[in-house]
Design an enzyme around this catalytic site. Sequence first.
Site, PDB file in Angstrom:
ATOM      1  N   SER A 213       0.849  -1.196   0.000  1.00 48.38           N
ATOM      2  CA  SER A 213       0.000   0.000   0.000  1.00 48.38           C
ATOM      3  C   SER A 213       0.882   1.243   0.000  1.00 48.38           C
ATOM      4  CB  SER A 213      -0.949  -0.018   1.196  1.00 48.38           C
ATOM      5  OG  SER A 213      -1.913   1.008   1.083  1.00 48.38           O
ATOM      6  N   ASN A 214       0.369   2.361   0.444  1.00 43.69           N
ATOM      7  CA  ASN A 214       1.132   3.611   0.486  1.00 43.69           C
ATOM      8  C   ASN A 214       0.682   4.406   1.702  1.00 43.69           C
ATOM      9  OD1 ASN A 214      -1.209   5.349  -0.340  1.00 43.69           O
ATOM     10  ND2 ASN A 214      -1.082   3.992  -2.104  1.00 43.69           N
ATOM     11  N   ARG A 215       1.210   5.619   1.839  1.00 42.16           N
ATOM     12  CA  ARG A 215       1.007   6.368   3.086  1.00 42.16           C
ATOM     13  C   ARG A 215      -0.268   7.219   3.101  1.00 42.16           C
ATOM     14  NH1 ARG A 215       5.198  10.073   3.049  1.00 42.16           N
ATOM     15  NH2 ARG A 215       4.385  10.803   5.026  1.00 42.16           N
ATOM     16  N   SER A 216      -1.143   7.049   2.127  1.00 42.21           N
ATOM     17  CA  SER A 216      -2.342   7.901   2.092  1.00 42.21           C
ATOM     18  C   SER A 216      -3.235   7.644   3.311  1.00 42.21           C
ATOM     19  CB  SER A 216      -3.134   7.630   0.814  1.00 42.21           C
ATOM     20  OG  SER A 216      -4.365   8.300   0.881  1.00 42.21           O
ATOM     21  N   ALA A 280      -4.849   7.388  -3.571  1.00 42.76           N
ATOM     22  CA  ALA A 280      -3.538   6.924  -4.021  1.00 42.76           C
ATOM     23  C   ALA A 280      -3.722   5.455  -4.405  1.00 42.76           C
ATOM     24  CB  ALA A 280      -2.518   7.087  -2.913  1.00 42.76           C
TER      25      ALA A 280
END
Length: 408
Positions: A213-216, A280
């Site tokens: 995943s990502n930091r959103s 994101a």
Amino acid sequence: MSIWTDRHVTVVVSGGIASYKALTVIRLLMHEGAQVRVALTAHATEFITPLTFQTLTQQPVVTDEFTMTDPEHVVHVALADWTDVMLIVPATANLIAKMATGLADDAATTTILATTAPKYVVPAMNSHMFANPATTRNLGQLVSDGMTVLDPATGMLAEGYVGHGRLPEPPEIVAWLTSQLLAHETGLPLHGQRVLVTAGGTREMLDPVRYISNRSSGKMGYAIARVAREMGAKVTLISAQTALPRPEGITYIQVTTAAEMLSEVEQAFPTTDMLIMAAAVSDYRPAEMAAQKIKKQPNDHGLTLQLTETTDILKKLAGQKQAQFVIGFAAETQQLLSNATHKLTAKNLDLLVANDVSAPGVGFNGDTNQVTLLSQHHAAVTTELLSKEAIAQIVLETAIAQGAVGKA
Ligand code: PMT
């Protein structure tokens, strides 16, 4: 019934190379059901004849000549009293200056001064004239006098070079005017608009317990959803998992993966007026999700993952857009403007919100953001570092100013 049905609209046309476009604006308003009358400045009659406007509207056209031949009847005051909405298109630097000082030395300016109807001004002129401090001052005066001004487009000018001062295309002018009128009457600029927002970072499962995943955090998208609702829109929020509470008064759809987000966006898109992709979305997902938790490898050779590209939701939907206004985000860590400009055109977007997520306080996770708004026919605008709520407000207002409302 259209908001324009039987509405009395007076269109004041001043003299410039774009005067002819007023004819299309009038035709579109009449098609919506408006009753349109026209006042021309003397310079406008040099570019296009009163007879053309009279033939189109089937109504007498107010010019100085007409006023002089009918001394018994105060034509411009009668027209001013008849008016529900006044549109000044194109508004030259000269006419804007006269309006800013309250000058009434011909039938057109007298009609403008005499009406109590809301006034909407669409400037068009050479870019240097538009940028001149006198014009900026005069436009500021019009705004503080309660008039509403549409920002000109950037494009090829009559002088043969590209600049900011071009008259926006007639459908864009009518869409903007419609949204302004709705806002004037309801106090809500997105009244009745269906806005679809995505938020958060998608998760692409590696195995039943791990994901990429990502930091959103979802904060940017949720702020847009809340502000759009406050502006009167019917909002659908398609959210990847976040730690945020569900906003109230919004249709909420929870998804996990990029594929699930794609499926929900595709379903909602045909009945959407504006799509805003603040999520994101993972560009890649594991080629296969392991059925069981992946075990630590017995030797020390590490673990290689095979990734597959996901569908670009934004690009796919923007490629199918009809009347929808499509807004994308660009999260960049280098060459913000060139990378974002490429996304704007490659994905066929109406508006792109670019954030340099390597800068402190910008982009992922925090409560603030700083963005540059890019669109094909308008000058780029860079905001200060502001709360995500304030950024949401600017994004939505920019979309409205660029004709997002009333396209359908
Ligand atoms: O959620 P926050 O913590 O508040 O952070 C906000 C944010 C940084 C996530 C937000 O401001 C932002 O920049 N969102 C877009 C992030 C992103 O994916 O940017 P991108 O440049 O990789 O993608 C460009 C656009 O294509 C985006 O609108 C994205 O939603 C869309 N996209 C990307 C990949 C994909 N497969 N499908 C898409 O639709």
